[in-house]
Design a protein around this motif. Structure first.
Motif, mmCIF file in Angstrom:
data_model
loop_
_atom_site.group_PDB
_atom_site.id
_atom_site.type_symbol
_atom_site.label_atom_id
_atom_site.label_comp_id
_atom_site.label_asym_id
_atom_site.label_seq_id
_atom_site.Cartn_x
_atom_site.Cartn_y
_atom_site.Cartn_z
ATOM 1 N N TYR A 107 0.313 9.792 22.336
ATOM 2 C CA TYR A 107 -0.787 9.764 21.355
ATOM 3 C C TYR A 107 -2.080 10.287 22.002
ATOM 4 O O TYR A 107 -2.745 11.180 21.471
ATOM 5 C CB TYR A 107 -0.962 8.328 20.835
ATOM 6 N N TYR A 108 -2.399 9.771 23.191
ATOM 7 C CA TYR A 108 -3.650 10.195 23.832
ATOM 8 C C TYR A 108 -3.554 11.615 24.401
ATOM 9 O O TYR A 108 -4.540 12.352 24.421
ATOM 10 C CB TYR A 108 -4.105 9.155 24.884
ATOM 11 N N ARG A 109 -2.349 12.011 24.811
ATOM 12 C CA ARG A 109 -2.175 13.403 25.273
ATOM 13 C C ARG A 109 -2.474 14.347 24.098
ATOM 14 O O ARG A 109 -3.144 15.368 24.246
ATOM 15 C CB ARG A 109 -0.745 13.590 25.797
ATOM 16 N N HIS A 110 -2.002 13.965 22.910
ATOM 17 C CA HIS A 110 -2.238 14.799 21.721
ATOM 18 C C HIS A 110 -3.724 14.874 21.364
ATOM 19 O O HIS A 110 -4.243 15.938 21.011
ATOM 20 C CB HIS A 110 -1.425 14.261 20.537
ATOM 21 N N LEU A 111 -4.413 13.735 21.473
ATOM 22 C CA LEU A 111 -5.866 13.746 21.212
ATOM 23 C C LEU A 111 -6.563 14.697 22.189
ATOM 24 O O LEU A 111 -7.428 15.494 21.808
ATOM 25 C CB LEU A 111 -6.463 12.352 21.389
ATOM 26 N N ASN A 112 -6.142 14.624 23.441
ATOM 27 C CA ASN A 112 -6.769 15.487 24.455
ATOM 28 C C ASN A 112 -6.482 16.955 24.203
ATOM 29 O O ASN A 112 -7.340 17.813 24.424
ATOM 30 C CB ASN A 112 -6.326 15.061 25.855
ATOM 31 N N LEU A 113 -5.265 17.254 23.711
ATOM 32 C CA LEU A 113 -4.949 18.650 23.384
ATOM 33 C C LEU A 113 -5.865 19.152 22.263
ATOM 34 O O LEU A 113 -6.304 20.304 22.264
ATOM 35 C CB LEU A 113 -3.477 18.772 22.970
ATOM 36 N N ALA A 114 -6.172 18.271 21.320
ATOM 37 C CA ALA A 114 -7.068 18.656 20.218
ATOM 38 C C ALA A 114 -8.468 18.961 20.767
ATOM 39 O O ALA A 114 -9.164 19.859 20.277
ATOM 40 C CB ALA A 114 -7.119 17.561 19.162
ATOM 41 N N ILE A 115 -8.867 18.233 21.796
ATOM 42 C CA ILE A 115 -10.190 18.485 22.380
ATOM 43 C C ILE A 115 -10.167 19.726 23.288
ATOM 44 O O ILE A 115 -11.158 20.459 23.376
ATOM 45 C CB ILE A 115 -10.712 17.236 23.117
ATOM 46 N N ASP A 116 -9.003 20.006 23.898
ATOM 47 C CA ASP A 116 -8.877 21.235 24.704
ATOM 48 C C ASP A 116 -9.167 22.483 23.861
ATOM 49 O O ASP A 116 -9.475 23.547 24.402
ATOM 50 C CB ASP A 116 -7.450 21.368 25.279
ATOM 51 N N HIS A 117 -9.036 22.351 22.548
ATOM 52 C CA HIS A 117 -9.296 23.472 21.620
ATOM 53 C C HIS A 117 -10.787 23.864 21.625
ATOM 54 O O HIS A 117 -11.170 24.877 21.066
ATOM 55 C CB HIS A 117 -8.847 23.036 20.223
ATOM 56 N N LYS A 118 -11.619 23.017 22.235
ATOM 57 C CA LYS A 118 -13.074 23.215 22.304
ATOM 58 C C LYS A 118 -13.690 23.349 20.909
ATOM 59 O O LYS A 118 -14.289 24.385 20.560
ATOM 60 C CB LYS A 118 -13.427 24.440 23.159
ATOM 61 N N PRO A 119 -13.528 22.294 20.095
ATOM 62 C CA PRO A 119 -14.005 22.373 18.707
ATOM 63 C C PRO A 119 -15.532 22.412 18.589
ATOM 64 O O PRO A 119 -16.239 21.883 19.447
ATOM 65 C CB PRO A 119 -13.473 21.078 18.085
ATOM 66 N N ASN A 120 -15.992 23.031 17.480
ATOM 67 C CA ASN A 120 -17.407 22.950 17.079
ATOM 68 C C ASN A 120 -17.594 21.837 16.044
ATOM 69 O O ASN A 120 -18.679 21.278 15.908
ATOM 70 C CB ASN A 120 -17.874 24.258 16.440
ATOM 71 N N ILE A 121 -16.503 21.587 15.281
ATOM 72 C CA ILE A 121 -16.542 20.514 14.277
ATOM 73 C C ILE A 121 -15.289 19.673 14.475
ATOM 74 O O ILE A 121 -14.192 20.212 14.667
ATOM 75 C CB ILE A 121 -16.561 21.087 12.845
ATOM 76 N N THR A 122 -15.443 18.338 14.433
ATOM 77 C CA THR A 122 -14.257 17.477 14.483
ATOM 78 C C THR A 122 -14.188 16.632 13.226
ATOM 79 O O THR A 122 -15.198 16.428 12.538
ATOM 80 C CB THR A 122 -14.255 16.534 15.715
ATOM 81 N N MET A 123 -12.989 16.155 12.967
ATOM 82 C CA MET A 123 -12.752 15.301 11.811
ATOM 83 C C MET A 123 -11.908 14.144 12.320
ATOM 84 O O MET A 123 -10.914 14.372 13.002
ATOM 85 C CB MET A 123 -11.931 16.114 10.816
ATOM 86 N N ASP A 124 -12.316 12.906 12.025
ATOM 87 C CA ASP A 124 -11.616 11.734 12.539
ATOM 88 C C ASP A 124 -11.229 10.797 11.414
ATOM 89 O O ASP A 124 -11.898 10.738 10.375
ATOM 90 C CB ASP A 124 -12.571 10.943 13.454
ATOM 91 N N ASP A 125 -10.182 10.017 11.657
ATOM 92 C CA ASP A 125 -9.860 8.888 10.786
ATOM 93 C C ASP A 125 -9.751 7.683 11.713
ATOM 94 O O ASP A 125 -8.670 7.342 12.176
ATOM 95 C CB ASP A 125 -8.527 9.169 10.057
ATOM 96 N N GLY A 126 -10.912 7.116 12.060
ATOM 97 C CA GLY A 126 -10.931 6.003 13.015
ATOM 98 C C GLY A 126 -11.731 6.292 14.268
ATOM 99 O O GLY A 126 -11.738 5.491 15.197
ATOM 100 N N ALA A 127 -12.375 7.456 14.306
ATOM 101 C CA ALA A 127 -13.347 7.812 15.366
ATOM 102 C C ALA A 127 -12.739 8.014 16.754
ATOM 103 O O ALA A 127 -13.449 7.975 17.758
ATOM 104 C CB ALA A 127 -14.489 6.776 15.431
ATOM 105 N N ASP A 128 -11.432 8.271 16.850
ATOM 106 C CA ASP A 128 -10.825 8.428 18.175
ATOM 107 C C ASP A 128 -11.310 9.683 18.905
ATOM 108 O O ASP A 128 -11.560 9.636 20.118
ATOM 109 C CB ASP A 128 -9.293 8.459 18.068
ATOM 110 N N LEU A 129 -11.441 10.805 18.201
ATOM 111 C CA LEU A 129 -11.916 12.026 18.879
ATOM 112 C C LEU A 129 -13.364 11.843 19.325
ATOM 113 O O LEU A 129 -13.726 12.199 20.449
ATOM 114 C CB LEU A 129 -11.815 13.256 17.959
#
Ligand code: NAD
Length: 419
Positions: A107-129
């Motif tokens: 689960y946390y590896r997947h969250l980190n992969l989403a951040i590796d994308h270097k986003p300008n905008i994020t969307m959360d359901d529970g504020a994990d990112l």
């Protein structure tokens, strides 16, 4: 394309389900068409941490149509629909990191992969990112122009960060938009929570005593639907205003310790911790069923329940665990205390997610257009977005409403009360 899903060959089945959901997501379809023409998200990298469901897939299609370079990861280890994750990758070209039942590390590896994308905008359901971007992945926070939050619990976490002066970028409380919580939390959670419980257990609701902990937006929906199915509903609360509302809505209100003795089915929807604890489990009837539909799996004190049990039988049925207590009684817990509507059913129906995700799409456009002019705080969704989504939803449902006459408009605007 970078991805981590259970089985990419499930994609065709996912596409069929996504199309089915799309049939009742008419507001999002209108926005998608406009986004495809205007490309308001062009040049922006987005990472969305959401329940990977058919409805989320239709939001993803909309954001991509708007020009976003999007990746998705799961916001809950149990809520992913594996065929939808496969379809997102194979059919819609969205890198997706989500496997139903993934363990804590994955689960946390997947969250980190989403951040590796270097986003300008994020969307959360529970504020994990957002939480990661303020802790282990601080360096990536500088790229963010804004973030959207889907649920009550996430907004509470973000407001606490805002209060401590910690927020590094603006966030938008999508949950607090009227077109979100008045409908999604009430009608969506209301129906899908009972759907999940019935799918997991096949119990008859008529004649049962259903105890609903929390009479917020979700609790109102769950109580209303349980009563509609013939159950007698007991509400527990800690807020006197909510408690009086529940009383006047016709429900019995009492402390959990009293409700625990008489309830057949318990549902927590508070966003709080340890709402049902050992002292409550101890006095429950033999065969009592306990489920949670609040965001985190902390509303039921399961470590406490485990300690007071002499035997735990996992998988009595799928997603049903039996805890045989030293008292000789057995309590059944659904979906390991995680969101039962997403773990045991399909989450909210598409027709209601249409409104929430229309707000998400339009809020993303608003953040993109603001280009770093929003302050580092929790922002409300602009009222015009709520009004637009409500009007469009009515239109697509074929419901017409009255317009003010010019006389009425003048009357309502004047301070003259007609005396
Ligand atoms: N299952 C889903 O799909 C889904 C959908 C939307 C929201 N949620 C989650 O459900 C939870 C509730 O959301 P909401 O929008 O109804 O929030 P809300 O703030 O409107 O309501 C929560 C209610 O719980 C009450 N409460 C708090 N602690 C309590 C306790 N110990 N005992 C009894 N009552 C208590 C509060 O007074 C409040 O009235 C949140 O965690 C939210 O993120 C889940």
């Amino acid at each position: 394309m970078n991805h981590d899903v259970r089985d990419i060959s499930l994609a065709a089945a996912g596409v069929r389900r996504i199309d089915w959901a799309d049939r009742t997501m008419s507001v999002l379809a209108v926005i998608r068409k406009r986004f495809a023409r205007e490309k308001p998200l062009k040049g922006l990298r987005m990472s969305a941490c959401l329940h990977v469901t058919t409805e989320t897939a239709n939001l993803a299609r909309t954001l991509k149509a708007g020009g976003a370079d999007l990746v998705i990861c799961a916001s809950n280890p149990l809520s992913t629909q594996d065929e939808v994750a496969a379809a997102l990758v194979a059919e819609y070209g969205v890198p997706t990191f989500a496997i139903k039942g993934e363990d804590h590390d994955t689960y946390y590896r997947h969250l980190n992969l989403a951040i590796d994308h270097k986003p300008n905008i994020t969307m959360d359901d529970g504020a994990d990112l957002v939480w990661l971007l303020h802790s282990k992945r601080k360096a990536e926070a500088a790229n963010i122009i804004g973030s959207m939050e889907e649920t009550t619990t996430g907004v509470i976490r973000l407001r606490a960060m805002e209060k401590r002066g910690q927020l590094k970028f603006p966030v938008v409380a999508v949950n607090d938009a009227d077109c979100k919580h008045l409908f999604d939390n009430r009608y969506g959670t209301g129906q899908s929570t009972l759907d999940g419980i019935v799918r997991a257990t096949n119990i008859l609701l008529a004649g049962k005593r259903v105890v609903v902990a929390g009479y917020g937006m979700c609790g109102r929906g769950v109580s209303m639907r349980a009563r509609g199915a013939g159950a007698s509903v007991i509400v527990t609360e800690i807020d006197p205003l909510k408690a009086i509302e529940a009383t006047m809505d016709g429900y019995l209100v009492m402390p959990m310790i009293d409700a625990a003795r008489v309830g057949d089915l318990f549902i927590t929807v508070t966003g709080d911790i340890n709402v049902i604890r050992p002292e409550h489990f101890k006095v429950m009837k033999d065969g009592a069923i306990v489920a949670n539909s609040g965001h985190f799996n902390v509303e039921l004190d399961l470590p406490g329940l485990e300690k007071m049990s002499k035997k735990i039988v996992r998988g009595v049925r799928p997603l049903v665990d039996g805890y045989a207590l030293k008292t000789g009684r057995t309590v059944y817990v659904l979906a390991e205390g995680r969101l039962v509507n997403l773990a045991a059913a399909e989450g909210h129906p598409a027709a209601v997610m249409d409104m929430s995700f229309a707000v998400q799409a339009l809020a993303s456009e608003w953040v993109a257009a603001s280009r770093r002019k929003l302050g580092r705080r929790v922002h409300q969704v602009p009222h015009e977005i709520d009004e637009y989504v409500a009007a469009l939803k009515l239109q697509t449902m074929g419901v017409r409403i009255d317009r003010l006459t010019s006389e009425q408009a003048r009357y309502l605007e004047s301070s003259d009360m007609g005396t």
